[in-house]
Design a protein around this motif. Structure first.
Motif, PDB file in Angstrom:
ATOM      1  N   ARG A 138     -41.490  44.881  56.837  1.00 46.67           N
ATOM      2  CA  ARG A 138     -40.147  44.537  57.340  1.00 46.67           C
ATOM      3  C   ARG A 138     -38.986  45.208  56.613  1.00 46.67           C
ATOM      4  NH1 ARG A 138     -43.771  39.983  57.425  1.00 46.67           N
ATOM      5  NH2 ARG A 138     -44.262  39.544  59.625  1.00 46.67           N
ATOM      6  N   GLU A 139     -39.206  45.905  55.621  1.00 45.36           N
ATOM      7  CA  GLU A 139     -38.163  46.437  54.667  1.00 45.36           C
ATOM      8  C   GLU A 139     -38.059  48.121  54.871  1.00 45.36           C
ATOM      9  OE1 GLU A 139     -38.414  44.513  50.878  1.00 45.36           O
ATOM     10  OE2 GLU A 139     -38.138  42.599  51.612  1.00 45.36           O
ATOM     11  N   ILE A 140     -38.917  48.733  55.632  1.00 51.15           N
ATOM     12  CA  ILE A 140     -39.092  50.168  55.616  1.00 51.15           C
ATOM     13  C   ILE A 140     -38.012  50.553  56.689  1.00 51.15           C
ATOM     14  CG2 ILE A 140     -40.520  51.932  56.327  1.00 51.15           C
ATOM     15  CD1 ILE A 140     -42.863  50.346  55.514  1.00 51.15           C
ATOM     16  N   SER A 141     -37.029  51.349  56.430  1.00 50.90           N
ATOM     17  CA  SER A 141     -35.734  51.565  57.154  1.00 50.90           C
ATOM     18  C   SER A 141     -36.297  52.375  58.384  1.00 50.90           C
ATOM     19  CB  SER A 141     -34.940  52.371  56.173  1.00 50.90           C
ATOM     20  OG  SER A 141     -35.357  53.574  55.990  1.00 50.90           O
ATOM     21  N   SER A 142     -37.310  53.173  58.412  1.00 58.56           N
ATOM     22  CA  SER A 142     -37.569  54.020  59.608  1.00 58.56           C
ATOM     23  C   SER A 142     -38.233  53.295  60.561  1.00 58.56           C
ATOM     24  CB  SER A 142     -38.622  55.340  59.128  1.00 58.56           C
ATOM     25  OG  SER A 142     -39.617  54.805  58.392  1.00 58.56           O
ATOM     26  N   TRP A 143     -38.727  51.902  60.272  1.00 55.97           N
ATOM     27  CA  TRP A 143     -39.358  51.149  61.359  1.00 55.97           C
ATOM     28  C   TRP A 143     -38.732  50.588  62.380  1.00 55.97           C
ATOM     29  CZ3 TRP A 143     -44.676  48.468  59.998  1.00 55.97           C
ATOM     30  CH2 TRP A 143     -45.679  49.544  59.355  1.00 55.97           C
ATOM     31  N   LYS A 144     -37.669  50.087  62.141  1.00 56.50           N
ATOM     32  CA  LYS A 144     -36.840  49.452  63.146  1.00 56.50           C
ATOM     33  C   LYS A 144     -36.278  50.463  64.320  1.00 56.50           C
ATOM     34  CE  LYS A 144     -33.310  46.098  63.820  1.00 56.50           C
ATOM     35  NZ  LYS A 144     -32.330  45.135  63.288  1.00 56.50           N
TER      36      LYS A 144
END
Length: 143
Positions: free
Chosen positions: A75-81
């Protein structure tokens, strides 16, 4: 004298999951870890709270990181959103329906990639987990 019938691997695994024998349960867990590291597919398992429980070397290589660097909360991985991965992961955890996402991006660790990501929910001992399988399709897409 009747011969002793050997149990199949699925029978042993089923008995181990039931917890009838602690040694078998440990063997089952050890086998899972060995299989995770040995398969030629990038994969990681996340707890429902988002933290990475384990990832294999293929996953680390796919994103340009070390296995230790993958020990983070999805939920904190910037590339996932922006790539749709976060939404797919959340839906997969909530519904139990597998999700597939294809995207091109730069990983959090700076590697330019095309990935096909498959999310599925696993249930074990009353808890839900998120399984991620990543297929690197960069060479196919860059042609």
């Amino acid at each position: 004298m009747p011969s002793k019938r050997k149990e199949s691997a699925p029978q042993i695994a089923a008995r181990a999951r039931k917890g009838t024998n602690p040694a078998l349960k440990q063997l089952s867990t050890s086998f899972y870890h060995a299989a995770l590291q040995g398969i030629p597919i990038a994969t990681a398992t996340y707890a429902s709270d988002g933290w990475c429980l384990q990832a294999n070397q293929h996953m680390a290589e796919a994103v340009g990181a070390s296995i230790d660097q993958l020990a983070q909360n999805f939920r904190e991985i910037s590339s996932w959103k922006p790539t749709g991965l976060l939404a797919a992961a959340e839906r997969g955890l909530q519904t139990g329906i597998g999700e597939q996402v294809e995207f091109d991006a730069r990983t959090t660790f700076g590697k330019k990639v095309w990935f096909e990501c498959l999310f599925s929910r696993l249930a074990f001992e009353g808890a839900h987990y998120l399984q991620l399988v990543v297929i690197d399709i960069t060479q196919r897409k860059d042609r």
